[in-house]
Design an enzyme around this catalytic site. Structure first.
Site, PDB file in Angstrom:
ATOM      1  N   SER A  14       0.812  -1.222   0.000  1.00 43.58           N
ATOM      2  CA  SER A  14       0.000   0.000   0.000  1.00 43.58           C
ATOM      3  C   SER A  14       0.847   1.275   0.000  1.00 43.58           C
ATOM      4  O   SER A  14       1.585   1.531  -0.941  1.00 43.58           O
ATOM      5  CB  SER A  14      -0.958  -0.047   1.182  1.00 43.58           C
ATOM      6  OG  SER A  14      -1.833   1.040   1.153  1.00 43.58           O
ATOM      7  N   ASP A  56      -2.923   6.144  -3.069  1.00 42.41           N
ATOM      8  CA  ASP A  56      -1.799   5.474  -2.420  1.00 42.41           C
ATOM      9  C   ASP A  56      -1.281   4.411  -3.402  1.00 42.41           C
ATOM     10  O   ASP A  56      -1.776   4.309  -4.534  1.00 42.41           O
ATOM     11  CB  ASP A  56      -2.228   4.874  -1.068  1.00 42.41           C
ATOM     12  CG  ASP A  56      -3.236   3.764  -1.209  1.00 42.41           C
ATOM     13  OD1 ASP A  56      -3.992   3.780  -2.193  1.00 42.41           O
ATOM     14  OD2 ASP A  56      -3.265   2.871  -0.352  1.00 42.41           O
ATOM     15  N   ASP A 108      -1.459   1.136  -3.925  1.00 45.03           N
ATOM     16  CA  ASP A 108      -2.310   0.102  -4.527  1.00 45.03           C
ATOM     17  C   ASP A 108      -3.698   0.619  -4.881  1.00 45.03           C
ATOM     18  O   ASP A 108      -4.566  -0.162  -5.281  1.00 45.03           O
ATOM     19  CB  ASP A 108      -2.405  -1.126  -3.606  1.00 45.03           C
ATOM     20  CG  ASP A 108      -3.107  -0.805  -2.290  1.00 45.03           C
ATOM     21  OD1 ASP A 108      -2.953   0.325  -1.793  1.00 45.03           O
ATOM     22  OD2 ASP A 108      -3.817  -1.677  -1.771  1.00 45.03           O
ATOM     23  N   ASP A 141      -6.364   1.593  -3.406  1.00 45.69           N
ATOM     24  CA  ASP A 141      -7.651   1.346  -2.750  1.00 45.69           C
ATOM     25  C   ASP A 141      -8.128   2.636  -2.089  1.00 45.69           C
ATOM     26  O   ASP A 141      -9.281   2.748  -1.696  1.00 45.69           O
ATOM     27  CB  ASP A 141      -7.602   0.180  -1.740  1.00 45.69           C
ATOM     28  CG  ASP A 141      -6.539   0.349  -0.677  1.00 45.69           C
ATOM     29  OD1 ASP A 141      -5.684   1.250  -0.803  1.00 45.69           O
ATOM     30  OD2 ASP A 141      -6.541  -0.437   0.286  1.00 45.69           O
TER      31      ASP A 141
HETATM   32 MG    MG Z   1      -3.766   1.020   0.126  1.00 50.67          MG
END
Ligand code: MG
Length: 454
Positions: free
Chosen positions: A97, A239, A241, A243
């Site tokens: 992340s 961020d 990744d 999400d």
């Molecule tokens: Mg993340």
């Protein structure tokens, strides 16, 4: 007792130190034994992504699983793939992340596309600690690739917003992908929404993440500068990744995550004529005030996005999220969803006017945050002591750590970290001095207790 491997967001560590190929291979076998079917796998853009993916995949195949490689896609894109493809029984996302580039991690996705509940992680930990039998040579799994998961995900997001109205508005956005997993998908989303995009750090081959990796105001200076310079309708950052998504207003100010959470909660409540919104106890009371005023009701949970997501499912809630920009829209899927957050935020500009104006209309609360050291075996005693000291005359909420709610609407939360020997103290009030003063009182009392009891 079996060693705990999974933290709040999967197994994480520094590559080739604690996060190495031995661990990844054994983890792959444990996950393979657990799922026993076709497992999707994907990575963000970290240099170690291929290495960890290869080791996990080898473990999965050794236990007889078919591995479906989705390449580099956002975490919510692999979650969407796992949820919608009936042949896929689970997923593995290789990401750390927002952690710095030397880290990587392994995160498991349950068959319904949600982050795995703790009980299932424990089962995988038990398998990890055991000798895992592999299949005979003619029963091992194979590997297939699927290259369209990112596009499928974006097409699905588009079904939840008024694309025609957004296209007509002719908006401009500045987008910072942190050279991460959203480099292909979010520019595609903006293109399909007819939003003119100026991109920053949108190069998958570029150095990850292009700036210090946590998406804070400090780390997103280029985005803020550029958003103001081109007078864009919105600045957007992910961020690693993707999400999560955070935003900036046209004058180049950073929008803290609790404010985007409040705006999205408000528009969900208005669109549904009421309803339940779910958020952790650490979120600002500003969100609750906004939700109540719009005719909805807020439910508090312990900290952690899987906990928020599962409570939403249990309560039939349409929206929930965390104050770090991780927002969950039930109509799409029960997980933090960066692209969905962006699409909905852009739609809210079209519906309710400029982002800056919407932010300025939100009630103002002040917060103070500190942390104190406390060994794990002293955490329960400290909570007991603090409860005795601060609870008389005030309401206490023990959902996660201890939250003292004062009669003037202010509160202080004392929360033990799940992974480190520390407590975090969060204080909030409509009065800035009071928020700081209370935070200080809690900090001094906790410190004094720790010193006295040594
Ligand atoms: Mg993340």
């Amino acid at each position: 007792m079996v060693q705990r491997m999974f933290g709040t967001n999967g197994v994480r560590g520094v590559v080739n130190e604690d996060m190495n190929t031995d661990l990844a291979l054994q983890m792959g076998k444990a996950i393979g034994k657990f799922f026993n079917g076709t497992v999707a796998i994907a990575t963000d853009t970290r240099v170690s992504g291929d290495m960890i993916k290869a080791a996990v995949s080898a473990g999965l195949m050794a236990t007889g699983c078919t591995v479906r490689d989705l390449g580099v896609v956002p975490t919510p894109a692999i979650q969407y793939h796992v949820k919608t493809d009936d042949d896929v029984v689970g997923g593995v996302m290789i990401t750390a992340s927002h952690n710095p580039p030397k880290f990587n991690g392994i995160k498991c996705i349950d068959g319904d596309g949600t982050e795995m509940p703790r009980e299932k992680e424990e089962q995988i930990e038990v398998l990890y600690a055991s000798e895992i039998p592999c299949q005979s040579w003619n029963d091992i799994g194979s590997m297939e690739t699927y290259g369209n998961a990112g596009e499928d995900y974006i097409d699905a997001v588009l079904r939840h917003v008024d694309v025609a109205a957004i296209r007509k508005a002719g908006l401009t956005a500045v987008l910072d992908c942190a050279n991460g997993a959203a480099c292909r998908t979010t520019p595609l989303l903006l293109k399909k929404l007819g939003v003119r995009a100026v991109t920053l750090n949108a190069d998958m081959q570029g150095e990850f993440p292009g700036h210090p990796s946590e998406p804070t105001a400090e780390n997103l200076r280029d985005l803020l500068y550029l958003t103001k310079a081109v007078n864009a309708d919105i600045g957007i950052a992910h961020d690693g990744d993707a999400d999560r998504a955070v935003f900036a207003t046209n004058d180049g100010s950073f929008v803290p995550g609790d404010k985007s959470l409040a705006l999205m909660a408000k528009s969900t409540v208005l669109a549904n004529g009421g309803g339940l919104i779910v958020t952790p106890v650490s979120s600002s009371s500003m969100v609750e005030e906004v939700v109540n005023k719009a005719g909805g009701k807020l439910i508090y949970t312990a900290v952690g996005s899987p906990i928020v997501a599962r409570r939403m499912m249990a309560e039939g809630s349409k929206f929930g999220g965390e104050e770090n920009g991780g927002l969950i829209f039930a109509e799409h899927q029960y997980c933090r969803d960066g692209a969905m957050t962006i699409a909905k935020m852009i739609e809210s500009i079209v519906k309710f006017g400029p982002l800056l104006k919407q932010i300025q209309e939100l009630p103002v609360y002040y917060t103070d945050k500190r942390k104190i050291e406390c060994p794990n075996n002293r955490k329960a005693d400290l909570i007991e002591y603090m409860k005795g000291k601060f609870s008389p005359g005030n309401k206490v909420d023990l959902t996660d750590g201890m939250k003292i709610l004062f009669s003037d609407g202010g509160w202080v939360l004392l929360r033990p970290s799940g992974t480190e020997p520390i407590f975090r103290i969060y204080s909030e009030s409509k009065n800035k001095d009071l928020a700081e003063q209370r935070c200080g009182e809690f900090e001094s009392a906790a410190k004094a207790f720790m010193e006295d009891s040594e």
